[in-house]
Write a protein that holds these residues in place. Structure first.
Motif, PDB file in Angstrom:
ATOM      1  N   ASN A  46       4.358   7.444   3.807  1.00 37.30           N
ATOM      2  CA  ASN A  46       5.778   8.387   3.164  1.00 37.30           C
ATOM      3  C   ASN A  46       6.145   8.132   2.058  1.00 37.30           C
ATOM      4  O   ASN A  46       7.155   8.182   1.797  1.00 37.30           O
ATOM      5  CB  ASN A  46       6.344   8.563   4.534  1.00 37.30           C
ATOM      6  CG  ASN A  46       7.319   9.891   4.215  1.00 37.30           C
ATOM      7  OD1 ASN A  46       6.823  10.741   3.467  1.00 37.30           O
ATOM      8  ND2 ASN A  46       8.414  10.040   4.603  1.00 37.30           N
ATOM      9  N   VAL A  47       5.337   7.393   1.028  1.00 39.10           N
ATOM     10  CA  VAL A  47       5.905   7.366  -0.299  1.00 39.10           C
ATOM     11  C   VAL A  47       4.780   7.948  -1.389  1.00 39.10           C
ATOM     12  O   VAL A  47       3.830   8.487  -0.954  1.00 39.10           O
ATOM     13  CB  VAL A  47       5.738   5.698  -0.527  1.00 39.10           C
ATOM     14  CG1 VAL A  47       6.307   4.722   0.258  1.00 39.10           C
ATOM     15  CG2 VAL A  47       4.112   5.207  -0.606  1.00 39.10           C
ATOM     16  N   SER A  48       5.269   7.910  -2.524  1.00 41.57           N
ATOM     17  CA  SER A  48       4.439   8.597  -3.618  1.00 41.57           C
ATOM     18  C   SER A  48       3.133   7.637  -3.747  1.00 41.57           C
ATOM     19  O   SER A  48       3.164   6.595  -3.773  1.00 41.57           O
ATOM     20  CB  SER A  48       5.157   8.886  -4.739  1.00 41.57           C
ATOM     21  OG  SER A  48       5.486   7.603  -5.715  1.00 41.57           O
ATOM     22  N   GLN A  49       2.181   8.384  -4.652  1.00 42.02           N
ATOM     23  CA  GLN A  49       1.011   7.659  -5.018  1.00 42.02           C
ATOM     24  C   GLN A  49       1.423   6.567  -5.895  1.00 42.02           C
ATOM     25  O   GLN A  49       0.812   5.713  -6.177  1.00 42.02           O
ATOM     26  CB  GLN A  49      -0.147   8.515  -5.256  1.00 42.02           C
ATOM     27  CG  GLN A  49      -1.374   8.017  -5.954  1.00 42.02           C
ATOM     28  CD  GLN A  49      -1.612   7.576  -7.203  1.00 42.02           C
ATOM     29  OE1 GLN A  49      -0.796   7.982  -8.182  1.00 42.02           O
ATOM     30  NE2 GLN A  49      -2.152   6.315  -7.681  1.00 42.02           N
ATOM     31  N   ASN A  50       2.421   7.158  -6.888  1.00 39.16           N
ATOM     32  CA  ASN A  50       2.793   6.098  -7.961  1.00 39.16           C
ATOM     33  C   ASN A  50       3.523   5.055  -7.212  1.00 39.16           C
ATOM     34  O   ASN A  50       3.196   3.609  -7.783  1.00 39.16           O
ATOM     35  CB  ASN A  50       3.905   6.716  -8.786  1.00 39.16           C
ATOM     36  CG  ASN A  50       4.266   6.196 -10.083  1.00 39.16           C
ATOM     37  OD1 ASN A  50       3.338   5.347 -10.609  1.00 39.16           O
ATOM     38  ND2 ASN A  50       5.521   6.020 -10.295  1.00 39.16           N
TER      39      ASN A  50
ATOM     40  N   GLN B  75      -5.646   5.945  -2.882  1.00 36.64           N
ATOM     41  CA  GLN B  75      -4.379   5.628  -3.138  1.00 36.64           C
ATOM     42  C   GLN B  75      -3.392   6.538  -2.440  1.00 36.64           C
ATOM     43  O   GLN B  75      -2.439   6.506  -1.819  1.00 36.64           O
ATOM     44  CB  GLN B  75      -3.865   5.148  -4.525  1.00 36.64           C
ATOM     45  CG  GLN B  75      -4.089   3.812  -4.907  1.00 36.64           C
ATOM     46  CD  GLN B  75      -3.812   3.793  -6.376  1.00 36.64           C
ATOM     47  OE1 GLN B  75      -3.303   4.484  -7.239  1.00 36.64           O
ATOM     48  NE2 GLN B  75      -3.663   2.483  -6.621  1.00 36.64           N
ATOM     49  N   PHE B  76      -3.756   7.712  -2.543  1.00 39.41           N
ATOM     50  CA  PHE B  76      -3.109   9.031  -2.499  1.00 39.41           C
ATOM     51  C   PHE B  76      -3.027   9.156  -0.688  1.00 39.41           C
ATOM     52  O   PHE B  76      -1.741   9.249   0.075  1.00 39.41           O
ATOM     53  CB  PHE B  76      -3.663  10.197  -2.937  1.00 39.41           C
ATOM     54  CG  PHE B  76      -2.941  11.464  -2.420  1.00 39.41           C
ATOM     55  CD1 PHE B  76      -2.062  11.964  -3.116  1.00 39.41           C
ATOM     56  CD2 PHE B  76      -3.206  12.259  -1.227  1.00 39.41           C
ATOM     57  CE1 PHE B  76      -1.072  12.958  -2.883  1.00 39.41           C
ATOM     58  CE2 PHE B  76      -2.673  13.277  -1.016  1.00 39.41           C
ATOM     59  CZ  PHE B  76      -1.591  13.909  -1.687  1.00 39.41           C
ATOM     60  N   TYR B  77      -4.030   8.878  -0.032  1.00 39.70           N
ATOM     61  CA  TYR B  77      -4.301   8.966   1.527  1.00 39.70           C
ATOM     62  C   TYR B  77      -3.264   7.859   1.771  1.00 39.70           C
ATOM     63  O   TYR B  77      -2.633   8.143   2.920  1.00 39.70           O
ATOM     64  CB  TYR B  77      -5.607   8.568   1.856  1.00 39.70           C
ATOM     65  CG  TYR B  77      -5.956   8.498   3.419  1.00 39.70           C
ATOM     66  CD1 TYR B  77      -5.608   9.346   4.127  1.00 39.70           C
ATOM     67  CD2 TYR B  77      -5.716   7.396   3.981  1.00 39.70           C
ATOM     68  CE1 TYR B  77      -5.724   9.671   5.788  1.00 39.70           C
ATOM     69  CE2 TYR B  77      -5.964   7.131   5.476  1.00 39.70           C
ATOM     70  CZ  TYR B  77      -5.825   8.125   6.045  1.00 39.70           C
ATOM     71  OH  TYR B  77      -5.889   8.012   7.484  1.00 39.70           O
TER      72      TYR B  77
ATOM     73  N   LYS C 147       1.855   0.731  -7.488  1.00 38.84           N
ATOM     74  CA  LYS C 147       2.920  -0.261  -7.908  1.00 38.84           C
ATOM     75  C   LYS C 147       3.085  -1.279  -7.175  1.00 38.84           C
ATOM     76  O   LYS C 147       3.007  -2.456  -7.191  1.00 38.84           O
ATOM     77  CB  LYS C 147       4.347   0.235  -8.108  1.00 38.84           C
ATOM     78  CG  LYS C 147       4.653   1.022  -9.346  1.00 38.84           C
ATOM     79  CD  LYS C 147       6.132   1.236  -9.349  1.00 38.84           C
ATOM     80  CE  LYS C 147       6.389   2.355 -10.530  1.00 38.84           C
ATOM     81  NZ  LYS C 147       7.610   2.956 -10.806  1.00 38.84           N
ATOM     82  N   ILE C 148       2.836  -1.035  -5.564  1.00 36.67           N
ATOM     83  CA  ILE C 148       2.497  -1.925  -4.678  1.00 36.67           C
ATOM     84  C   ILE C 148       1.202  -2.796  -4.638  1.00 36.67           C
ATOM     85  O   ILE C 148       1.492  -3.971  -4.741  1.00 36.67           O
ATOM     86  CB  ILE C 148       2.513  -1.236  -3.149  1.00 36.67           C
ATOM     87  CG1 ILE C 148       3.860  -0.864  -2.852  1.00 36.67           C
ATOM     88  CG2 ILE C 148       2.119  -2.228  -1.868  1.00 36.67           C
ATOM     89  CD1 ILE C 148       4.032   0.077  -1.528  1.00 36.67           C
TER      90      ILE C 148
END
Length: 96
Positions: free
Chosen positions: A50-54, A42-44, A58-59
């Motif tokens: 260009n969004v947060s992992q959080n 998810q982090f990658y 949620k997506i």
């Protein structure tokens, strides 16, 4: 057909809303399935978008309304064709 009953109209709106939510959840599940197939974290993917992992989490949970532009970005990051990505048979497989 004319809607003669206010209750029927409300039921129709609720059912349409449920179908839309179901579709959003199916797309969210498809995003997660493709990401996992690619062994991406998810982090990658979040970094590439260009969004947060959080936010990306949620997506994937279907808690964020996706714009077409964002969906195209996600498909690019996941290296999949958008049309193939959204094929109905892929979405139904995820739902089972």
């Amino acid at each position: 057909m004319l809607f003669q009953s206010g209750a029927f109209t409300i039921t129709f709106i609720i059912e349409t809303s449920k179908q839309q939510m179901l579709t959003e959840k199916l797309i969210a599940n498809r995003i997660r399935a493709v990401r996992e197939e690619k062994n991406y974290t998810q982090f990658y993917v979040a970094y590439k978008l260009n969004v947060s992992q959080n936010t990306f989490s949620k997506i994937e949970l279907g808690n964020v309304k996706l714009t077409l532009a964002r969906l195209i970005e996600i498909a690019k990051v996941l290296e999949v064709d958008l049309v193939d990505f959204l094929r109905e048979e892929h979405l139904h497989i995820i739902a089972r």
